[in-house]
Enzyme design. Structure first.
Site, PDB file in Angstrom:
ATOM      1  N   ASN A  17       0.822  -1.226   0.000  1.00  0.00           N
ATOM      2  CA  ASN A  17       0.000   0.000   0.000  1.00  0.00           C
ATOM      3  C   ASN A  17       0.850   1.267   0.000  1.00  0.00           C
ATOM      4  O   ASN A  17       0.770   2.103   0.890  1.00  0.00           O
ATOM      5  CB  ASN A  17      -0.987   0.003   1.171  1.00  0.00           C
ATOM      6  CG  ASN A  17      -0.315  -0.066   2.525  1.00  0.00           C
ATOM      7  OD1 ASN A  17       0.745  -0.666   2.678  1.00  0.00           O
ATOM      8  ND2 ASN A  17      -0.939   0.538   3.532  1.00  0.00           N
TER       9      ASN A  17
ATOM     10  N   LEU B 245      -5.195   0.208  12.801  1.00  0.00           N
ATOM     11  CA  LEU B 245      -6.357  -0.402  12.165  1.00  0.00           C
ATOM     12  C   LEU B 245      -6.004  -1.819  11.746  1.00  0.00           C
ATOM     13  O   LEU B 245      -4.932  -2.018  11.163  1.00  0.00           O
ATOM     14  CB  LEU B 245      -6.795   0.421  10.939  1.00  0.00           C
ATOM     15  CG  LEU B 245      -7.473   1.754  11.261  1.00  0.00           C
ATOM     16  CD1 LEU B 245      -7.684   2.562   9.978  1.00  0.00           C
ATOM     17  CD2 LEU B 245      -8.809   1.528  11.967  1.00  0.00           C
TER      18      LEU B 245
ATOM     19  N   ASP C 124       2.494  -6.222  11.614  1.00  0.00           N
ATOM     20  CA  ASP C 124       1.815  -5.049  11.054  1.00  0.00           C
ATOM     21  C   ASP C 124       2.551  -3.768  11.443  1.00  0.00           C
ATOM     22  O   ASP C 124       1.947  -2.707  11.585  1.00  0.00           O
ATOM     23  CB  ASP C 124       0.348  -4.976  11.485  1.00  0.00           C
ATOM     24  CG  ASP C 124      -0.476  -4.019  10.623  1.00  0.00           C
ATOM     25  OD1 ASP C 124      -0.053  -3.724   9.492  1.00  0.00           O
ATOM     26  OD2 ASP C 124      -1.533  -3.555  11.086  1.00  0.00           O
TER      27      ASP C 124
END
Length: 343
Positions: A41, A218, A246
């Site tokens: 991303n 998130l 993450d």
């Protein structure tokens, strides 16, 4: 036990970012992880084999001297991703594709709006022996942010797993008992990653007594009952659950703002924090499977042969780290004591 030696671990989910940030993030991960699945991303996102190979070269160039660390590359699914894109990615050595519902997290605006249209792509992933990595949250604004993972399971995840039975699916960074129960009950070929923050913290740690932006990520932290479900399942030693930090860096000013970014930069402390959690659970014997074995096995990759040792020694995570561009970044668990240290 005051010392533990395990096969060198891998991180099956992280964010390196790009450009000069790589000089910070790659070194932080390479200090203790042999491989890492790199999320695509970026801006613009890594949507093709060509972009993935270019990004891989930039990551390799940022490795510390003598490092053997290897990135595991992914491509970013959009509504326009084609079967040919998947075939090209496979030929280029890309192992997985990441699906973000549009708007679910940082730099996900190019993500999927029409999941139904992607089933030919899911079939192509299965046919090519590639994995589907899923950020499992719905994004409809009327659905409470704390309920979006469960809603994704009900609306989409069950169908994906059932309709493409030979597709390997990783439910990334799960945060709820609902996700734990889903993965435990699911067919073979379904697994999940779990972050250090979701094992260590719940939403009180983000909101009680003041807003703590560096604990904001998130999927968002959930209530303690969900945290306990995550802790119990890693304690059980189920091979369906493995390490994915993450780790997601944002400069300090982007976290401490009126609209702060989501993400915890945990790379400098993640392995030690996981060890601390397993120690608290009386399950240090389960750490190696979670950190070093189950992810490699699920991806169909060889297990690492090198080993690392952690010792019971307290140290304090620094309050701030200076990025290559001179800006400060606040690492996860900043200013707090950790009871285990990489030797």
């Amino acid at each position: 036990m005051n010392e533990i030696t395990i096969i060198k671990p891998d991180d099956w989910h992280l964010h390196f970012r790009d450009q000069d940030m790589l000089l910070e993030t790659v070194a932080a991960t390479a200090r203790c992880f042999e491989r890492a699945v790199v999320m695509p991303n970026l801006v613009p996102p890594v949507t093709t084999a060509e972009l993935a190979l270019s990004y891989k070269e930039r990551i390799l160039a940022a490795r510390p001297a003598g490092s053997t660390f290897m990135p595991v590359m992914t491509i970013y699914l959009t509504d326009k991703t084609s079967v040919q894109d998947i075939q090209d990615a496979k030929k280029a050595g890309v192992l997985a594709a990441k699906m973000y519902p549009a708007g679910a997290t940082t730099n996900s605006d190019s993500g999927v709006n029409s999941l139904e249209s992607l089933y030919p792509v899911f079939e192509a992933l299965a046919d090519n022996g590639m994995l589907l990595l899923i950020h499992g949250e719905v994004t409809q604004k009327h659905i409470d942010i704390f309920d979006r993972e469960k809603e994704f399971i009900d609306q989409h995840m069950v169908n994906i797993v059932d309709r493409v039975p030979n597709l390997k699916v990783v439910f990334e960074h799960i945060t709820t008992k609902d996700a734990v129960d889903f993965v435990l009950a699911a067919r073979d070929g379904v697994a999940a990653t779990i972050t250090p923050q979701h094992l260590l913290l719940n939403r009180n740690d983000m909101l009680d007594g003041g807003v703590r932006p560096h604990n904001y990520c998130l999927p968002v932290l959930k209530r303690s009952t969900h945290q306990q479900a995550l802790r119990e399942v890693v304690k059980s030693g189920s091979p369906k659950f493995f390490l994915g930090t993450d780790s997601a860096p944002h400069a300090k000013h982007r976290k401490e703002s009126d609209c702060g970014c989501a993400g915890c930069y945990s790379a400098w402390s993640a392995l030690e924090l996981y060890t601390q959690v397993f120690d608290e659970l009386g399950a240090l014997d389960k750490l190696e499977g979670f950190a070093s074995l189950y992810g490699a096995d699920f991806y169909g990759l060889p297990r690492n042969t090198e080993k690392v040792t952690l010792v019971r020694e307290s140290w304090e995570v620094p309050n701030s780290i200076t990025l290559p561009n001179g800006e400060p970044i606040v690492p996860f668990f900043a200013g707090k004591q950790i009871s285990w240290k990489l030797k």
